[in-house]
Scaffold this motif. Structure first.
Motif, short mmCIF file in Angstrom:
data_model
loop_
_atom_site.label_atom_id
_atom_site.label_comp_id
_atom_site.label_asym_id
_atom_site.label_seq_id
_atom_site.Cartn_x
_atom_site.Cartn_y
_atom_site.Cartn_z
N CYS A 197 -11.13 2.26 8.48
CA CYS A 197 -11.53 2.55 7.11
C CYS A 197 -10.89 3.83 6.60
O CYS A 197 -11.49 4.58 5.83
N THR A 246 -9.18 1.41 -7.16
CA THR A 246 -10.51 0.94 -6.78
C THR A 246 -11.49 2.10 -6.70
O THR A 246 -11.10 3.24 -6.65
N ALA A 296 -15.03 3.28 -4.41
CA ALA A 296 -15.77 2.95 -3.19
C ALA A 296 -17.08 2.28 -3.60
O ALA A 296 -17.95 2.91 -4.16
N ALA A 338 -19.88 -4.16 -1.18
CA ALA A 338 -19.39 -4.97 -2.30
C ALA A 338 -20.38 -5.03 -3.46
O ALA A 338 -20.36 -5.95 -4.25
N ARG A 398 -10.43 -5.05 -0.09
CA ARG A 398 -11.15 -4.42 -1.21
C ARG A 398 -11.62 -3.02 -0.86
O ARG A 398 -12.45 -2.43 -1.54
N ALA A 399 -11.06 -2.48 0.21
CA ALA A 399 -11.42 -1.13 0.64
C ALA A 399 -10.49 -0.12 -0.02
O ALA A 399 -9.29 -0.34 -0.09
N PHE A 457 -14.76 -4.79 2.26
CA PHE A 457 -14.92 -3.49 1.62
C PHE A 457 -14.91 -2.36 2.65
O PHE A 457 -14.90 -2.59 3.85
N HIS A 458 -14.93 -1.16 2.16
CA HIS A 458 -14.92 0.04 2.99
C HIS A 458 -16.07 0.02 3.99
O HIS A 458 -17.23 -0.11 3.61
N PHE A 505 -16.93 -2.23 6.17
CA PHE A 505 -17.64 -3.52 6.21
C PHE A 505 -18.30 -3.80 7.54
O PHE A 505 -19.38 -4.39 7.60
#
Length: 183
Positions: free
Chosen positions: A46, A66, A68, A72, A124-125, A154-155, A157
């Motif tokens: 990450c 993006t 954070a 999600a 999506r991170a 995502f970050h 995850f």
């Protein structure tokens, strides 16, 4: 230094996620500066090893593309307008973004000394760009580096074990350190 009293460097692994992932890269730079041996393997999860000058933080296009959002979910406050960036990481505000102790991806000579390193991120991170760039710089420097990117995630995850892909990430992590340590 304390671990080296009991363990061989090849038997030591170090990893971290998010700011902890950044610290892993910084730790490798510090070990080199202090003349300490590199561990047997490292995990930068990450995160990447770049910094951005304008908006101190993760580097890459994270500040422009993006926010954070973790898990999600939409953030409590709307993300900043395009180009305004994420809030800066205040502890990096006065750091020289070219200093390899702060941003190891800037030094091919340093990266060539890194142990085998595993990068984990999601599409999506916000750290995706920095992680991909850092991995590429390690490969260019001749270091062994693996990159695993989970689509749509995502970050951080894998901190949620209910996410099915977390189980996949755990296996990748365990297998990586199992293969690399003690060699």
């Amino acid at each position: 230094r304390e671990l080296l009293k009991t363990y061989k460097p090849a038997d030591i692994g170090i990893y971290g996620c998010s700011a902890g992932g950044m610290l892993v890269g910084m730790a490798m730079a510090w070990f080199d500066k202090e003349g300490l041996p590199m561990p047997g393997a490292a995990g930068i999860f990450c995160a990447g090893m770049t910094l951005e000058k304008k908006f101190p933080g993760f580097g890459g296009d994270a500040h422009y593309m993006t926010a954070a959002v973790g898990e999600a979910n939409p953030p409590v406050e709307p993300p900043p307008p395009l180009g305004k960036g994420l809030p800066p990481l205040q502890y990096l505000e006065n750091v020289d973004v070219k200093d390899p102790l702060a941003a190891p991806a800037n030094s091919p000579e340093l990266l060539a000394k890194f142990p085998p390193t595993l990068f984990i991120t999601g599409t999506r991170a916000f750290e995706l760009s920095s992680a991909v760039y850092s991995h590429g710089q390690m490969v260019k420097a001749g270091a062994e580096a693996d990159l695993h990117v989970w689509d749509g995630l995502f970050h951080g995850f894998f901190y949620n074990p209910a996410v099915p892909e977390s189980q996949d990430a755990y296996k990748v992590i365990v297998d990586f350190f199992d293969k690399k340590l003690g060699k």
